[in-house]
Design a protein around this motif. Structure first.
Motif, PDB file in Angstrom:
ATOM      1  N   ASP A  80       9.323  -5.198 -37.254  1.00 29.88           N
ATOM      2  CA  ASP A  80      11.099  -4.860 -37.341  1.00 29.88           C
ATOM      3  C   ASP A  80      11.669  -5.863 -36.443  1.00 29.88           C
ATOM      4  O   ASP A  80      13.043  -6.343 -37.341  1.00 29.88           O
ATOM      5  N   TYR A  81      11.437  -6.793 -35.525  1.00 22.11           N
ATOM      6  CA  TYR A  81      12.020  -7.803 -34.756  1.00 22.11           C
ATOM      7  C   TYR A  81      12.000  -9.347 -36.142  1.00 22.11           C
ATOM      8  O   TYR A  81      13.493  -9.296 -36.272  1.00 22.11           O
ATOM      9  N   LEU A  82      11.070  -8.854 -36.548  1.00 16.44           N
ATOM     10  CA  LEU A  82      10.959 -10.952 -37.064  1.00 16.44           C
ATOM     11  C   LEU A  82      11.917 -10.668 -38.058  1.00 16.44           C
ATOM     12  O   LEU A  82      12.495 -10.928 -38.973  1.00 16.44           O
ATOM     13  N   ALA A  83      11.410  -9.108 -38.771  1.00 16.66           N
ATOM     14  CA  ALA A  83      11.759  -8.571 -40.374  1.00 16.66           C
ATOM     15  C   ALA A  83      13.225  -8.936 -40.420  1.00 16.66           C
ATOM     16  O   ALA A  83      14.703  -9.240 -41.561  1.00 16.66           O
ATOM     17  N   LEU A  84      14.534  -8.731 -39.507  1.00 18.25           N
ATOM     18  CA  LEU A  84      15.982  -8.209 -38.954  1.00 18.25           C
ATOM     19  C   LEU A  84      16.567  -9.699 -38.193  1.00 18.25           C
ATOM     20  O   LEU A  84      17.675 -10.279 -38.757  1.00 18.25           O
ATOM     21  N   GLY A  85      15.325 -11.096 -38.340  1.00 16.88           N
ATOM     22  CA  GLY A  85      15.545 -12.887 -38.200  1.00 16.88           C
ATOM     23  C   GLY A  85      15.424 -13.062 -37.033  1.00 16.88           C
ATOM     24  O   GLY A  85      15.765 -14.082 -37.011  1.00 16.88           O
ATOM     25  N   PHE A  86      14.756 -12.238 -36.221  1.00 18.15           N
ATOM     26  CA  PHE A  86      14.525 -12.615 -34.725  1.00 18.15           C
ATOM     27  C   PHE A  86      13.848 -14.508 -35.468  1.00 18.15           C
ATOM     28  O   PHE A  86      12.653 -13.955 -36.040  1.00 18.15           O
ATOM     29  N   ASP A  87      14.066 -15.414 -34.510  1.00 17.15           N
ATOM     30  CA  ASP A  87      13.003 -16.488 -35.350  1.00 17.15           C
ATOM     31  C   ASP A  87      12.652 -16.893 -34.219  1.00 17.15           C
ATOM     32  O   ASP A  87      12.875 -16.707 -33.333  1.00 17.15           O
ATOM     33  N   PRO A  88      11.382 -16.876 -33.883  1.00 14.24           N
ATOM     34  CA  PRO A  88      10.146 -16.940 -32.835  1.00 14.24           C
ATOM     35  C   PRO A  88      10.238 -18.501 -32.458  1.00 14.24           C
ATOM     36  O   PRO A  88       9.925 -18.764 -30.615  1.00 14.24           O
ATOM     37  N   ASP A  89      10.936 -19.379 -33.412  1.00 18.87           N
ATOM     38  CA  ASP A  89      10.808 -20.663 -33.073  1.00 18.87           C
ATOM     39  C   ASP A  89      12.443 -21.294 -31.141  1.00 18.87           C
ATOM     40  O   ASP A  89      12.193 -21.791 -30.904  1.00 18.87           O
ATOM     41  N   GLU A  90      13.161 -19.946 -31.214  1.00 16.35           N
ATOM     42  CA  GLU A  90      14.211 -19.981 -31.233  1.00 16.35           C
ATOM     43  C   GLU A  90      14.129 -19.341 -29.526  1.00 16.35           C
ATOM     44  O   GLU A  90      15.148 -19.796 -28.446  1.00 16.35           O
ATOM     45  N   ALA A  91      13.434 -17.846 -29.443  1.00 11.92           N
ATOM     46  CA  ALA A  91      12.763 -17.379 -28.093  1.00 11.92           C
ATOM     47  C   ALA A  91      11.120 -16.576 -27.999  1.00 11.92           C
ATOM     48  O   ALA A  91      11.128 -16.380 -29.546  1.00 11.92           O
ATOM     49  N   ALA A  92      11.450 -15.868 -27.187  1.00 16.85           N
ATOM     50  CA  ALA A  92      10.103 -15.702 -26.811  1.00 16.85           C
ATOM     51  C   ALA A  92      10.480 -14.034 -27.386  1.00 16.85           C
ATOM     52  O   ALA A  92      10.548 -13.423 -26.620  1.00 16.85           O
ATOM     53  N   LEU A  93       9.460 -14.166 -27.740  1.00 13.60           N
ATOM     54  CA  LEU A  93       8.788 -12.345 -29.186  1.00 13.60           C
ATOM     55  C   LEU A  93       7.991 -12.233 -27.815  1.00 13.60           C
ATOM     56  O   LEU A  93       6.840 -13.228 -28.586  1.00 13.60           O
ATOM     57  N   PHE A  94       7.603 -11.444 -27.206  1.00 12.27           N
ATOM     58  CA  PHE A  94       5.906 -10.646 -26.702  1.00 12.27           C
ATOM     59  C   PHE A  94       5.637  -9.447 -26.517  1.00 12.27           C
ATOM     60  O   PHE A  94       6.832  -8.798 -26.506  1.00 12.27           O
ATOM     61  N   VAL A  95       5.198  -9.152 -26.099  1.00 14.49           N
ATOM     62  CA  VAL A  95       4.880  -7.370 -25.539  1.00 14.49           C
ATOM     63  C   VAL A  95       4.369  -7.821 -24.561  1.00 14.49           C
ATOM     64  O   VAL A  95       3.545  -8.359 -23.571  1.00 14.49           O
ATOM     65  N   GLN A  96       4.691  -6.894 -23.551  1.00 14.13           N
ATOM     66  CA  GLN A  96       5.443  -6.619 -21.806  1.00 14.13           C
ATOM     67  C   GLN A  96       3.748  -6.568 -21.410  1.00 14.13           C
ATOM     68  O   GLN A  96       3.449  -7.123 -20.415  1.00 14.13           O
ATOM     69  N   SER A  97       2.857  -5.872 -21.821  1.00 16.87           N
ATOM     70  CA  SER A  97       1.321  -5.997 -21.093  1.00 16.87           C
ATOM     71  C   SER A  97       0.375  -7.464 -21.395  1.00 16.87           C
ATOM     72  O   SER A  97      -0.401  -7.141 -20.751  1.00 16.87           O
ATOM     73  N   ASP A  98       1.440  -7.715 -22.310  1.00 20.48           N
ATOM     74  CA  ASP A  98       0.160  -9.357 -21.497  1.00 20.48           C
ATOM     75  C   ASP A  98       1.481 -10.668 -20.855  1.00 20.48           C
ATOM     76  O   ASP A  98       0.547 -11.681 -21.126  1.00 20.48           O
ATOM     77  N   VAL A  99       2.043 -10.038 -20.368  1.00 14.17           N
ATOM     78  CA  VAL A  99       2.206 -10.906 -19.026  1.00 14.17           C
ATOM     79  C   VAL A  99       1.897 -10.209 -17.853  1.00 14.17           C
ATOM     80  O   VAL A  99       2.582  -9.481 -16.931  1.00 14.17           O
ATOM     81  N   PRO A 100       0.857 -10.391 -17.307  1.00 13.57           N
ATOM     82  CA  PRO A 100       0.241  -9.168 -15.342  1.00 13.57           C
ATOM     83  C   PRO A 100       0.956 -10.058 -14.692  1.00 13.57           C
ATOM     84  O   PRO A 100       1.194  -9.029 -13.986  1.00 13.57           O
ATOM     85  N   GLU A 101       1.588 -10.884 -14.865  1.00 12.99           N
ATOM     86  CA  GLU A 101       2.602 -11.082 -13.519  1.00 12.99           C
ATOM     87  C   GLU A 101       4.087 -10.223 -13.131  1.00 12.99           C
ATOM     88  O   GLU A 101       4.413  -9.755 -11.769  1.00 12.99           O
ATOM     89  N   VAL A 102       3.609  -9.485 -14.145  1.00 14.37           N
ATOM     90  CA  VAL A 102       4.740  -8.514 -14.550  1.00 14.37           C
ATOM     91  C   VAL A 102       4.882  -7.067 -13.059  1.00 14.37           C
ATOM     92  O   VAL A 102       5.384  -7.005 -12.390  1.00 14.37           O
ATOM     93  N   THR A 103       4.069  -6.624 -13.806  1.00 20.91           N
ATOM     94  CA  THR A 103       3.505  -5.624 -12.528  1.00 20.91           C
ATOM     95  C   THR A 103       2.386  -6.014 -11.356  1.00 20.91           C
ATOM     96  O   THR A 103       2.923  -5.017 -10.026  1.00 20.91           O
ATOM     97  N   GLU A 104       2.526  -6.890 -10.764  1.00 18.76           N
ATOM     98  CA  GLU A 104       2.074  -7.595  -9.686  1.00 18.76           C
ATOM     99  C   GLU A 104       3.405  -7.392  -9.346  1.00 18.76           C
ATOM    100  O   GLU A 104       3.374  -6.975  -7.525  1.00 18.76           O
ATOM    101  N   LEU A 105       4.967  -7.936  -9.019  1.00 20.93           N
ATOM    102  CA  LEU A 105       5.707  -7.841  -9.058  1.00 20.93           C
ATOM    103  C   LEU A 105       6.803  -6.453  -9.019  1.00 20.93           C
ATOM    104  O   LEU A 105       7.138  -6.404  -7.544  1.00 20.93           O
ATOM    105  N   MET A 106       5.765  -5.656  -9.443  1.00 27.08           N
ATOM    106  CA  MET A 106       6.734  -4.655  -9.309  1.00 27.08           C
ATOM    107  C   MET A 106       6.179  -4.093  -8.310  1.00 27.08           C
ATOM    108  O   MET A 106       6.477  -3.503  -7.180  1.00 27.08           O
ATOM    109  N   TRP A 107       5.134  -4.469  -7.574  1.00 23.36           N
ATOM    110  CA  TRP A 107       3.884  -4.035  -6.399  1.00 23.36           C
ATOM    111  C   TRP A 107       5.392  -4.135  -5.571  1.00 23.36           C
ATOM    112  O   TRP A 107       5.158  -3.483  -4.409  1.00 23.36           O
ATOM    113  N   ILE A 108       5.669  -5.352  -5.418  1.00 22.88           N
ATOM    114  CA  ILE A 108       6.171  -6.385  -4.268  1.00 22.88           C
ATOM    115  C   ILE A 108       7.505  -5.649  -4.304  1.00 22.88           C
ATOM    116  O   ILE A 108       7.927  -5.099  -2.594  1.00 22.88           O
TER     117      ILE A 108
END
Length: 344
Positions: A80-108
């Motif tokens: 949906d994002y890509l079809a609606l015009g999101f350009d991956p060369d302009e910004a990062a589009l990714f899946v939350q669970s692919d960045v484990p640093e987030v859950t470590e920061l959550m514990w802190i």
């Protein structure tokens, strides 16, 4: 003084080049409420600033606990994002669970926030008041959202009214961390500012209530054919006879028309309502055509992208790589300041 009760430090100065962060839940097919409430603004903002947009599959697990559904919904949101015009060369589009640093920061962050703050959470309280038993994921949802924002040094967050409380928790956690672990002249985490999304009224669903997957009253962004027509024709209206004048301002169909039509077209349709001889069926047909036209190009792009799943996965992998490159040095500084030693 206990860390969870420490006085917050003053806000850090806003950066001249803000880092924009935001996410959307893959809890089902995205609908018009998602589009006008968030996606449209995300597409606009991602070209203007350093930006990280993520599909929050961890958050979705508070309600979606079917593995195949979660995988399917996650991939569909990327489409949906890509079809609606999101350009991956302009910004990062990714899946939350692919960045484990987030859950470590959550514990802190868990160790900096009183539970009483989470007990006041609107989503949590709504479930309790309805007699339901919310899971721990929903209770702790705002802390994960704060980690989502601050792991990337997020300083500008597109939010609607329903997310303001959670953003305040993220702001509070940034202040608490800076006050407890940073010298006054060297705060680490920016205190994120809200970017208030367009002042769009609540998008009515087919039953007149707020459009929501929870109410099963949605019109999907990429619904088409008989599915789209059926949903539009089933929008609830009053029983005013065809010949009688009608009030466009109190009509769910007209409220949706205003989202798609230009001012001149809106006025023409409103005049038809007030003149009489114009039925709700006529209005629904006009709405159907407006929706079809508005998403025609995006619908074609989405069908093309469906045939190129490897490209979509490559976009998400590249986005996750960029996100981790941003989050890793921030988390390393967090670890150092809170005293987590490295033995390897």
């Amino acid at each position: 003084m206990d860390a969870t009760e420490s006085a917050p430090a003053p806000d850090t100065d806003a950066t001249t080049d803000p880092v924009v962060v935001s996410g959307i839940q893959p809890s089902g097919r995205l609908h018009l409420g998602n589009y006008f409430g968030a996606l449209r603004q995300h597409i606009t903002l991602h070209r203007q600033h350093d930006a990280y947009y993520f599909i929050v599959n961890y958050h979705a697990m508070t309600t979606v606990q079917d593995a195949e559904q979660l995988r399917e919904h996650t991939f569909n949101v990327a489409l949906d994002y890509l079809a609606l015009g999101f350009d991956p060369d302009e910004a990062a589009l990714f899946v939350q669970s692919d960045v484990p640093e987030v859950t470590e920061l959550m514990w802190i962050f868990f160790n900096l926030l009183p539970t009483s703050t989470l007990e006041k959470g609107v989503s949590y309280k709504e479930k309790v008041d309805a007699g339901l038993t919310p899971n721990a994921g929903l209770f702790n949802y705002p802390v994960l959202q704060a980690a989502d924002i601050l792991a990337y040094g997020g300083s500008l967050v597109p939010v609607g009214a329903d997310q303001k409380q959670n953003l305040e928790i993220a702001r509070d956690l940034a202040r608490r961390f800076n006050h407890r672990f940073c010298p006054d002249d060297d705060p680490l985490l920016p205190v994120p500012e809200p970017h208030i999304l367009d002042d769009v009224a609540v998008i009515p669903g087919t039953d007149g209530r707020k459009m929501s997957k929870s109410y099963d009253n949605t019109i999907g962004i990429f619904d088409e054919g008989d599915t789209l027509e059926g949903k539009v024709m089933n929008i609830v209206t009053d029983s005013t006879p065809l010949a009688e004048p009608k009030d466009p301002e109190s009509c769910n169909v007209f409220a949706l028309i205003t989202l798609f039509a230009d001012e001149e077209t809106q006025q023409e349709i409103a005049d038809k309502y007030r003149a009489g001889g114009y039925g709700y069926g006529h209005a629904k047909q006009e709405l159907h055509e407006l929706i079809e036209d508005h998403f025609a190009d995006a619908r074609a792009r989405r069908k093309d992208l469906e045939q190129r799943p490897d490209y979509v996965r490559d976009v998400l992998r590249a986005g996750a790589d960029a996100a981790r490159a941003q989050a890793k040095p921030i988390l390393e500084q967090v670890r150092d300041r809170v005293g987590l030693i490295r033995t390897r």
